[in-house]
Design a protein around this motif. Structure first.
Motif, PDB file in Angstrom:
ATOM      1  N   PRO A  39      45.984  50.438  30.211  1.00  0.00           N
ATOM      2  CA  PRO A  39      47.294  51.304  30.197  1.00  0.00           C
ATOM      3  C   PRO A  39      46.920  52.057  29.713  1.00  0.00           C
ATOM      4  CG  PRO A  39      45.451  49.533  28.196  1.00  0.00           C
ATOM      5  CD  PRO A  39      44.816  49.280  29.663  1.00  0.00           C
ATOM      6  N   GLU A  40      45.663  53.572  29.581  1.00  0.00           N
ATOM      7  CA  GLU A  40      45.803  54.786  29.401  1.00  0.00           C
ATOM      8  C   GLU A  40      46.320  55.263  30.784  1.00  0.00           C
ATOM      9  OE1 GLU A  40      44.878  55.737  26.357  1.00  0.00           O
ATOM     10  OE2 GLU A  40      44.692  54.005  25.557  1.00  0.00           O
ATOM     11  N   ILE A  41      46.317  54.557  31.654  1.00  0.00           N
ATOM     12  CA  ILE A  41      46.408  55.400  33.238  1.00  0.00           C
ATOM     13  C   ILE A  41      47.608  54.515  33.638  1.00  0.00           C
ATOM     14  CG2 ILE A  41      45.919  55.629  35.343  1.00  0.00           C
ATOM     15  CD1 ILE A  41      42.536  55.816  33.960  1.00  0.00           C
ATOM     16  N   VAL A  42      48.099  53.275  33.940  1.00  0.00           N
ATOM     17  CA  VAL A  42      49.160  53.236  33.977  1.00  0.00           C
ATOM     18  C   VAL A  42      50.263  52.367  33.034  1.00  0.00           C
ATOM     19  CG1 VAL A  42      50.139  50.964  36.124  1.00  0.00           C
ATOM     20  CG2 VAL A  42      47.716  51.463  35.684  1.00  0.00           C
ATOM     21  N   ASP A  43      51.668  53.065  33.371  1.00  0.00           N
ATOM     22  CA  ASP A  43      52.748  53.101  32.981  1.00  0.00           C
ATOM     23  C   ASP A  43      53.395  51.364  32.221  1.00  0.00           C
ATOM     24  OD1 ASP A  43      52.926  55.851  32.688  1.00  0.00           O
ATOM     25  OD2 ASP A  43      54.179  55.618  34.149  1.00  0.00           O
ATOM     26  N   GLU A  44      53.194  50.940  33.280  1.00  0.00           N
ATOM     27  CA  GLU A  44      53.224  49.404  33.419  1.00  0.00           C
ATOM     28  C   GLU A  44      52.155  48.490  33.543  1.00  0.00           C
ATOM     29  OE1 GLU A  44      56.977  48.292  34.447  1.00  0.00           O
ATOM     30  OE2 GLU A  44      58.265  49.407  34.076  1.00  0.00           O
ATOM     31  N   PRO A  45      51.072  48.153  33.213  1.00  0.00           N
ATOM     32  CA  PRO A  45      49.674  47.198  33.591  1.00  0.00           C
ATOM     33  C   PRO A  45      50.316  45.876  33.758  1.00  0.00           C
ATOM     34  CG  PRO A  45      49.336  47.609  30.815  1.00  0.00           C
ATOM     35  CD  PRO A  45      50.790  48.220  31.870  1.00  0.00           C
ATOM     36  N   HIS A  46      49.377  45.567  34.837  1.00  0.00           N
ATOM     37  CA  HIS A  46      49.442  44.236  35.040  1.00  0.00           C
ATOM     38  C   HIS A  46      48.079  43.508  35.245  1.00  0.00           C
ATOM     39  CE1 HIS A  46      53.538  44.157  36.807  1.00  0.00           C
ATOM     40  NE2 HIS A  46      53.934  44.684  35.872  1.00  0.00           N
ATOM     41  N   GLY A  47      47.976  42.316  35.762  1.00  0.00           N
ATOM     42  CA  GLY A  47      46.808  42.244  35.166  1.00  0.00           C
ATOM     43  C   GLY A  47      46.639  40.910  36.770  1.00  0.00           C
ATOM     44  N   PHE A  48      45.251  40.534  37.486  1.00  0.00           N
ATOM     45  CA  PHE A  48      46.180  40.124  39.425  1.00  0.00           C
ATOM     46  C   PHE A  48      44.294  38.863  38.896  1.00  0.00           C
ATOM     47  CE2 PHE A  48      48.254  43.259  39.776  1.00  0.00           C
ATOM     48  CZ  PHE A  48      49.205  42.782  40.018  1.00  0.00           C
ATOM     49  N   ILE A  49      44.177  38.104  38.997  1.00  0.00           N
ATOM     50  CA  ILE A  49      43.333  37.046  38.287  1.00  0.00           C
ATOM     51  C   ILE A  49      43.567  35.918  39.876  1.00  0.00           C
ATOM     52  CG2 ILE A  49      42.643  35.231  37.781  1.00  0.00           C
ATOM     53  CD1 ILE A  49      43.853  35.648  34.882  1.00  0.00           C
ATOM     54  N   VAL A  50      42.610  36.459  41.004  1.00  0.00           N
ATOM     55  CA  VAL A  50      42.212  35.755  42.228  1.00  0.00           C
ATOM     56  C   VAL A  50      41.514  34.763  41.939  1.00  0.00           C
ATOM     57  CG1 VAL A  50      41.300  35.639  44.534  1.00  0.00           C
ATOM     58  CG2 VAL A  50      42.214  37.967  43.143  1.00  0.00           C
ATOM     59  N   THR A  51      41.246  33.411  41.899  1.00  0.00           N
ATOM     60  CA  THR A  51      41.263  32.009  41.846  1.00  0.00           C
ATOM     61  C   THR A  51      40.458  31.029  43.542  1.00  0.00           C
ATOM     62  OG1 THR A  51      43.611  31.446  41.961  1.00  0.00           O
ATOM     63  CG2 THR A  51      42.099  31.712  39.538  1.00  0.00           C
ATOM     64  N   GLU A  52      39.654  30.320  43.151  1.00  0.00           N
ATOM     65  CA  GLU A  52      39.201  30.085  44.647  1.00  0.00           C
ATOM     66  C   GLU A  52      40.430  29.140  45.398  1.00  0.00           C
ATOM     67  OE1 GLU A  52      35.650  29.001  46.664  1.00  0.00           O
ATOM     68  OE2 GLU A  52      35.906  29.928  45.681  1.00  0.00           O
ATOM     69  N   THR A  53      40.548  28.001  43.695  1.00  0.00           N
ATOM     70  CA  THR A  53      42.021  27.715  44.685  1.00  0.00           C
ATOM     71  C   THR A  53      43.188  27.666  44.055  1.00  0.00           C
ATOM     72  OG1 THR A  53      41.432  26.019  43.193  1.00  0.00           O
ATOM     73  CG2 THR A  53      40.471  25.255  45.267  1.00  0.00           C
ATOM     74  N   PRO A  54      44.460  27.667  44.894  1.00  0.00           N
ATOM     75  CA  PRO A  54      45.546  28.330  43.991  1.00  0.00           C
ATOM     76  C   PRO A  54      45.739  27.267  43.025  1.00  0.00           C
ATOM     77  CG  PRO A  54      46.059  27.081  46.340  1.00  0.00           C
ATOM     78  CD  PRO A  54      44.592  26.944  45.833  1.00  0.00           C
ATOM     79  N   VAL A  55      46.457  28.145  41.447  1.00  0.00           N
ATOM     80  CA  VAL A  55      46.774  27.234  40.385  1.00  0.00           C
ATOM     81  C   VAL A  55      47.741  27.229  40.180  1.00  0.00           C
ATOM     82  CG1 VAL A  55      47.452  28.466  38.087  1.00  0.00           C
ATOM     83  CG2 VAL A  55      45.549  29.946  38.956  1.00  0.00           C
ATOM     84  N   PRO A  56      47.935  25.343  40.027  1.00  0.00           N
ATOM     85  CA  PRO A  56      49.438  24.338  39.910  1.00  0.00           C
ATOM     86  C   PRO A  56      50.380  25.163  38.953  1.00  0.00           C
ATOM     87  CG  PRO A  56      46.998  23.340  39.259  1.00  0.00           C
ATOM     88  CD  PRO A  56      46.224  24.793  39.350  1.00  0.00           C
ATOM     89  N   GLU A  57      51.413  25.398  39.652  1.00  0.00           N
ATOM     90  CA  GLU A  57      52.409  25.342  38.746  1.00  0.00           C
ATOM     91  C   GLU A  57      52.721  24.717  37.568  1.00  0.00           C
ATOM     92  OE1 GLU A  57      56.202  25.253  40.387  1.00  0.00           O
ATOM     93  OE2 GLU A  57      56.084  26.038  42.957  1.00  0.00           O
ATOM     94  N   ARG A  58      52.463  23.665  37.597  1.00  0.00           N
ATOM     95  CA  ARG A  58      52.358  22.588  35.838  1.00  0.00           C
ATOM     96  C   ARG A  58      51.544  23.641  35.564  1.00  0.00           C
ATOM     97  NH1 ARG A  58      46.946  20.824  35.562  1.00  0.00           N
ATOM     98  NH2 ARG A  58      45.726  20.297  37.235  1.00  0.00           N
ATOM     99  N   LEU A  59      51.053  24.680  35.686  1.00  0.00           N
ATOM    100  CA  LEU A  59      50.054  25.235  34.482  1.00  0.00           C
ATOM    101  C   LEU A  59      50.830  26.715  33.999  1.00  0.00           C
ATOM    102  CD1 LEU A  59      46.343  26.069  35.444  1.00  0.00           C
ATOM    103  CD2 LEU A  59      47.077  23.711  33.939  1.00  0.00           C
ATOM    104  N   LEU A  60      51.729  26.923  34.582  1.00  0.00           N
ATOM    105  CA  LEU A  60      52.406  28.384  34.049  1.00  0.00           C
ATOM    106  C   LEU A  60      53.009  28.004  32.636  1.00  0.00           C
ATOM    107  CD1 LEU A  60      54.082  28.946  37.392  1.00  0.00           C
ATOM    108  CD2 LEU A  60      52.136  29.849  36.510  1.00  0.00           C
ATOM    109  N   PRO A  61      53.772  26.888  32.324  1.00  0.00           N
ATOM    110  CA  PRO A  61      53.826  26.725  30.747  1.00  0.00           C
ATOM    111  C   PRO A  61      52.819  27.339  29.976  1.00  0.00           C
ATOM    112  CG  PRO A  61      54.993  25.227  32.213  1.00  0.00           C
ATOM    113  CD  PRO A  61      54.261  25.462  32.930  1.00  0.00           C
ATOM    114  N   ARG A  62      51.125  26.923  29.760  1.00  0.00           N
ATOM    115  CA  ARG A  62      50.708  26.854  29.153  1.00  0.00           C
ATOM    116  C   ARG A  62      50.273  29.010  29.007  1.00  0.00           C
ATOM    117  NH1 ARG A  62      46.033  23.300  29.556  1.00  0.00           N
ATOM    118  NH2 ARG A  62      45.322  25.024  28.553  1.00  0.00           N
ATOM    119  N   ILE A  63      50.366  29.437  29.875  1.00  0.00           N
ATOM    120  CA  ILE A  63      49.667  30.563  30.476  1.00  0.00           C
ATOM    121  C   ILE A  63      50.689  31.561  29.966  1.00  0.00           C
ATOM    122  CG2 ILE A  63      49.270  32.251  32.346  1.00  0.00           C
ATOM    123  CD1 ILE A  63      48.228  29.736  34.277  1.00  0.00           C
TER     124      ILE A  63
END
Length: 75
Positions: A39-63
């Protein structure tokens, strides 16, 4: 593999990555890689998480409920 993009409300807030990673781990999914913009370098910072298998859509509300998460995008 799968990937999710996390857009934070405040990238300097502690615990965002830990909260999201815990939800992914509870679903039995391994995290392979994490890329977080500084956040000190990028104006709109994001995070990217790469997983072994796809993250199911059912987890999105919790995330999305993790304190500090503004939005989530599945890739």
């Amino acid at each position: 593999w799968g990937a999710i993009e996390i857009v934070p409300t405040n990238a300097s807030k502690p615990g965002i990555l830990a909260g999201v990673a815990s939800i992914i781990a509870e679903a039995g999914i391994s995290v392979r890689q994490v890329i977080i913009d500084d956040p000190e370098i990028v104006d709109e910072p994001h995070g990217f998480i790469v997983t072994e298998t796809p993250v199911p859509e059912r987890l999105l509300p919790r995330i999305k409920q993790v304190d500090g998460v503004k939005s989530v995008v599945l890739h």
